[in-house]
Motif scaffolding. Structure first.
Motif, PDB file in Angstrom:
ATOM      1  N   CYS A   1       0.951  -1.256   0.038  1.00 38.96           N
ATOM      2  CA  CYS A   1      -0.028  -0.033  -0.072  1.00 38.96           C
ATOM      3  C   CYS A   1       1.080   1.022   0.034  1.00 38.96           C
ATOM      4  N   ALA A   2       1.698   1.592  -1.157  1.00 42.88           N
ATOM      5  CA  ALA A   2       2.563   2.433  -1.139  1.00 42.88           C
ATOM      6  C   ALA A   2       2.370   3.986  -1.111  1.00 42.88           C
ATOM      7  N   ALA A   3       1.024   4.516  -1.624  1.00 46.85           N
ATOM      8  CA  ALA A   3       1.093   5.788  -1.751  1.00 46.85           C
ATOM      9  C   ALA A   3       0.926   6.565  -0.365  1.00 46.85           C
ATOM     10  N   PRO A   4       1.706   7.851  -0.320  1.00 46.32           N
ATOM     11  CA  PRO A   4       2.189   8.694  -1.210  1.00 46.32           C
ATOM     12  C   PRO A   4       3.601   8.415  -1.549  1.00 46.32           C
ATOM     13  N   GLY A   5       4.160   7.068  -0.715  1.00 41.99           N
ATOM     14  CA  GLY A   5       5.414   6.563  -1.262  1.00 41.99           C
ATOM     15  C   GLY A   5       6.682   6.973  -0.339  1.00 41.99           C
ATOM     16  N   ASN A   6       6.181   7.476   0.696  1.00 48.43           N
ATOM     17  CA  ASN A   6       7.710   7.717   1.948  1.00 48.43           C
ATOM     18  C   ASN A   6       8.307   6.550   2.055  1.00 48.43           C
ATOM     19  N   LYS A   7       7.705   5.248   2.405  1.00 48.56           N
ATOM     20  CA  LYS A   7       8.377   3.983   2.657  1.00 48.56           C
ATOM     21  C   LYS A   7       9.011   3.332   1.287  1.00 48.56           C
TER      22      LYS A   7
ATOM     23  N   ASN B   1      -0.522   0.402  -5.951  1.00 46.04           N
ATOM     24  CA  ASN B   1      -1.309   1.783  -5.863  1.00 46.04           C
ATOM     25  C   ASN B   1      -0.717   2.860  -6.186  1.00 46.04           C
TER      26      ASN B   1
ATOM     27  N   ASP C   1      -5.496  -2.025  -7.097  1.00 50.30           N
ATOM     28  CA  ASP C   1      -5.845  -2.573  -5.917  1.00 50.30           C
ATOM     29  C   ASP C   1      -5.098  -3.508  -5.446  1.00 50.30           C
ATOM     30  N   PHE C   2      -4.332  -3.677  -4.493  1.00 54.42           N
ATOM     31  CA  PHE C   2      -3.613  -4.622  -3.830  1.00 54.42           C
ATOM     32  C   PHE C   2      -4.158  -6.146  -3.967  1.00 54.42           C
TER      33      PHE C   2
ATOM     34  N   ASP D   1       1.624  -1.551   4.624  1.00 48.91           N
ATOM     35  CA  ASP D   1       1.062  -0.482   5.518  1.00 48.91           C
ATOM     36  C   ASP D   1      -0.005   0.102   5.097  1.00 48.91           C
TER      37      ASP D   1
ATOM     38  N   PHE E   1     -10.420  -4.520   6.112  1.00 48.20           N
ATOM     39  CA  PHE E   1      -9.505  -4.164   5.084  1.00 48.20           C
ATOM     40  C   PHE E   1      -7.999  -4.763   5.598  1.00 48.20           C
TER      41      PHE E   1
HETATM   42  C1  LIG Z   1      -1.118   4.359   5.312  1.00 47.34           C
HETATM   43  S1  LIG Z   1      -1.094   4.611   3.773  1.00 47.34           S
HETATM   44  C2  LIG Z   1       0.474   4.135   3.246  1.00 47.34           C
HETATM   45  C3  LIG Z   1       1.330   5.264   3.213  1.00 47.34           C
HETATM   46  C4  LIG Z   1       2.662   4.820   2.916  1.00 47.34           C
HETATM   47  N1  LIG Z   1       3.066   3.463   2.909  1.00 47.34           N
HETATM   48  C5  LIG Z   1       4.007   5.894   2.823  1.00 47.34           C
HETATM   49  O1  LIG Z   1       4.762   5.409   3.824  1.00 47.34           O
HETATM   50  O2  LIG Z   1       3.965   6.766   2.428  1.00 47.34           O
HETATM   51  C6  LIG Z   1      -2.083   3.603   3.203  1.00 47.34           C
HETATM   52  C7  LIG Z   1      -2.272   3.455   1.619  1.00 47.34           C
HETATM   53  O3  LIG Z   1      -3.010   2.438   1.010  1.00 47.34           O
HETATM   54  C8  LIG Z   1      -3.796   2.829   0.209  1.00 47.34           C
HETATM   55  N2  LIG Z   1      -4.705   1.731  -0.310  1.00 47.34           N
HETATM   56  C9  LIG Z   1      -5.858   1.412   0.591  1.00 47.34           C
HETATM   57  N3  LIG Z   1      -6.468   0.490   0.083  1.00 47.34           N
HETATM   58  C10 LIG Z   1      -5.640  -0.020  -0.857  1.00 47.34           C
HETATM   59  C11 LIG Z   1      -5.710  -1.058  -1.743  1.00 47.34           C
HETATM   60  N4  LIG Z   1      -6.884  -2.011  -1.606  1.00 47.34           N
HETATM   61  N5  LIG Z   1      -4.727  -1.469  -2.356  1.00 47.34           N
HETATM   62  C12 LIG Z   1      -3.780  -0.655  -2.424  1.00 47.34           C
HETATM   63  N6  LIG Z   1      -3.446   0.522  -1.709  1.00 47.34           N
HETATM   64  C13 LIG Z   1      -4.512   0.616  -0.952  1.00 47.34           C
HETATM   65  C14 LIG Z   1      -4.325   4.145   0.513  1.00 47.34           C
HETATM   66  O4  LIG Z   1      -4.602   4.858  -0.883  1.00 47.34           O
HETATM   67  C15 LIG Z   1      -3.019   4.674   1.130  1.00 47.34           C
HETATM   68  O5  LIG Z   1      -2.274   5.432   0.203  1.00 47.34           O
END
Ligand SMILES: C[S@@+](CC[C@H](N)C(=O)[O-])C[C@H]1O[C@@H](n2cnc3c(N)ncnc32)[C@H](O)[C@@H]1O
Length: 362
Positions: free
Chosen positions: A247-253, A271, A287-288, A307, A347
């Motif tokens: 669940c990468a966005a916004p991509g910090n990790k 994502n 979607d993951f 994440d 989820f």
């Molecule tokens: C806690 S944030 C992740 C922060 C990210 N790891 C970082 O360090 O920048 C959770 C992310 O999961 C994404 N997300 C939620 N449901 C998802 C899915 N089914 N598949 C992929 N990404 C999903 C959300 O859009 C959100 O960007």
């Protein structure tokens, strides 16, 4: 008759005054509209009890230009919102046309009643200025009814003190090292210290805003919290690995993984990441949960960083949740039982099981 040169100088000074007033008017006009856009999203998400982006993340998104003014306006308007709504109900000046722009009305009314009332150009501004006396009278009546002498006393409920915690930045070690960052920040008297656990993390005093700092803009440092910076470190990826960031966005990790792998290896980021500056990151939009983890692409994945979205309840003060209308109604007390949290937990369970279905090498 005035001396030609002195009248020329007078004209230059007047033109300068006019153009700086025009500049201030323009930026106040746009800041109110940017603030109204953010406020609309915050209020809608709060009403729907969705897993919301925080006020800060909305304001600091790339689409908002005047971040400082917008942030201040959104926070101040939210603090005053219950009173602003009471004033509007008492005066009944809003017809359906203005109700469609409710958030811009709230922000503008904040400026008129409590703020700086800079440059009231714009249709909503003119409309509210026309009714200014009526609005001020309604506010005075509300103060009298609640037996408060000062407007600040009306607003006290929404002033939950936020603990002054340090801020953190993470150095992008692919670009720059800690000494250079410390030196650069030191030039503008920003004092930072090395974190005792994560070497690439620096802490600085709360209240220092680095969003527009060149080191942030050029990707040398990330505004990333300490807890968030521990995740990729805990995964401990080895250069050359293939890692799935689920669940990468916004991509910090994702960026942190790339740095820890020293730019060697491959990261599959699931994502949308709006932009990724790293050559070894493949973005899989979507979607993951829809990803087939048995596909050949995932055959040699060494590790998965998962994440998923969370309630953010542990950081509610930083998220400024106390400013939200639902907090005022006491709905946050039931947060752990709310539909939103139940959906998030469901989820997270699905995402974890899906990640575990990926066969990793022993
Ligand atoms: C806690 S944030 C992740 C922060 C990210 N790891 C970082 O360090 O920048 C959770 C992310 O999961 C994404 N997300 C939620 N449901 C998802 C899915 N089914 N598949 C992929 N990404 C999903 C959300 O859009 C959100 O960007």
């Amino acid at each position: 008759m005035a001396h030609p040169t002195s009248s020329k100088k007078g004209n230059v000074a007047r033109n300068h005054r006019i153009s700086s007033r025009n500049g201030a008017e323009r930026s106040a006009y746009f800041a109110r509209r940017e603030a109204a856009g953010v406020l609309r999203r915050v209020i809608q998400d709060d009403a729907a009890r969705r897993a919301t982006a925080s006020i800060k993340s909305l304001v600091y998104s790339p689409s908002v230009r005047n971040k400082k003014a917008t942030f201040a306006l959104v926070c101040q308007t939210l603090k005053c919102l219950p009173v602003i709504k009471d004033v509007l109900v008492a005066t009944q000046i809003l017809n359906n046309k203005w109700k469609k722009q409710a958030e811009l009305v709230y922000v503008t009314l904040y400026d008129i009643l409590f703020g700086q009332e800079i440059a009231m150009t714009g249709a909503v501004e003119k409309f509210l200025t026309l009714h200014k006396n009526k609005l001020e009278y309604a506010l005075a009546k509300i103060c009298a009814k609640r037996k408060v002498k000062k407007i600040e006393d009306l607003l006290q409920n929404n002033c939950v003190p936020v603990a002054c915690k340090p801020r953190y930045i993470r150095i992008n070690t692919l670009k720059v090292d800690a000494e250079v960052v410390m030196q650069e920040l030191g030039k503008t008297n920003i004092m930072v210290s090395r974190d005792d656990i994560i070497p690439e993390v620096l802490s600085l005093a709360s209240g220092i805003d680095l969003h527009d700092h060149p080191l942030v803009c050029n990707g040398s440092i990330f505004l990333q919290g300490k807890a968030s910076s521990m995740v990729a470190v805990a995964l401990n990826p080895i250069p050359g690995w293939k890692v799935l960031d689920a669940c990468a966005a916004p991509g910090n990790k994702t960026a942190h993984l790339a740095a820890l792998m020293k730019g060697q290896g491959k990261i599959i980021a699931s994502n949308s990441l709006s932009s990724t500056r790293y050559k070894d990151v493949d973005v899989m939009h979507g979607d993951f949960l829809d990803i087939n983890t048995t596909a050949p692409l995932f055959k040699e994945v060494h590790a998965i960083l998962l994440d998923p979205s969370c309630s953010g309840s542990g950081i509610s003060a930083e998220r400024l949740d106390h400013l939200l209308p639902s907090y005022e109604k006491g709905e946050d007390a039931d947060a752990c039982k709310s539909d939103r949290v139940k959906k998030l937990a469901a989820f997270q369970t699905k995402a974890l099981l899906h990640a575990l279905s990926c066969k990793l090498p022993q």
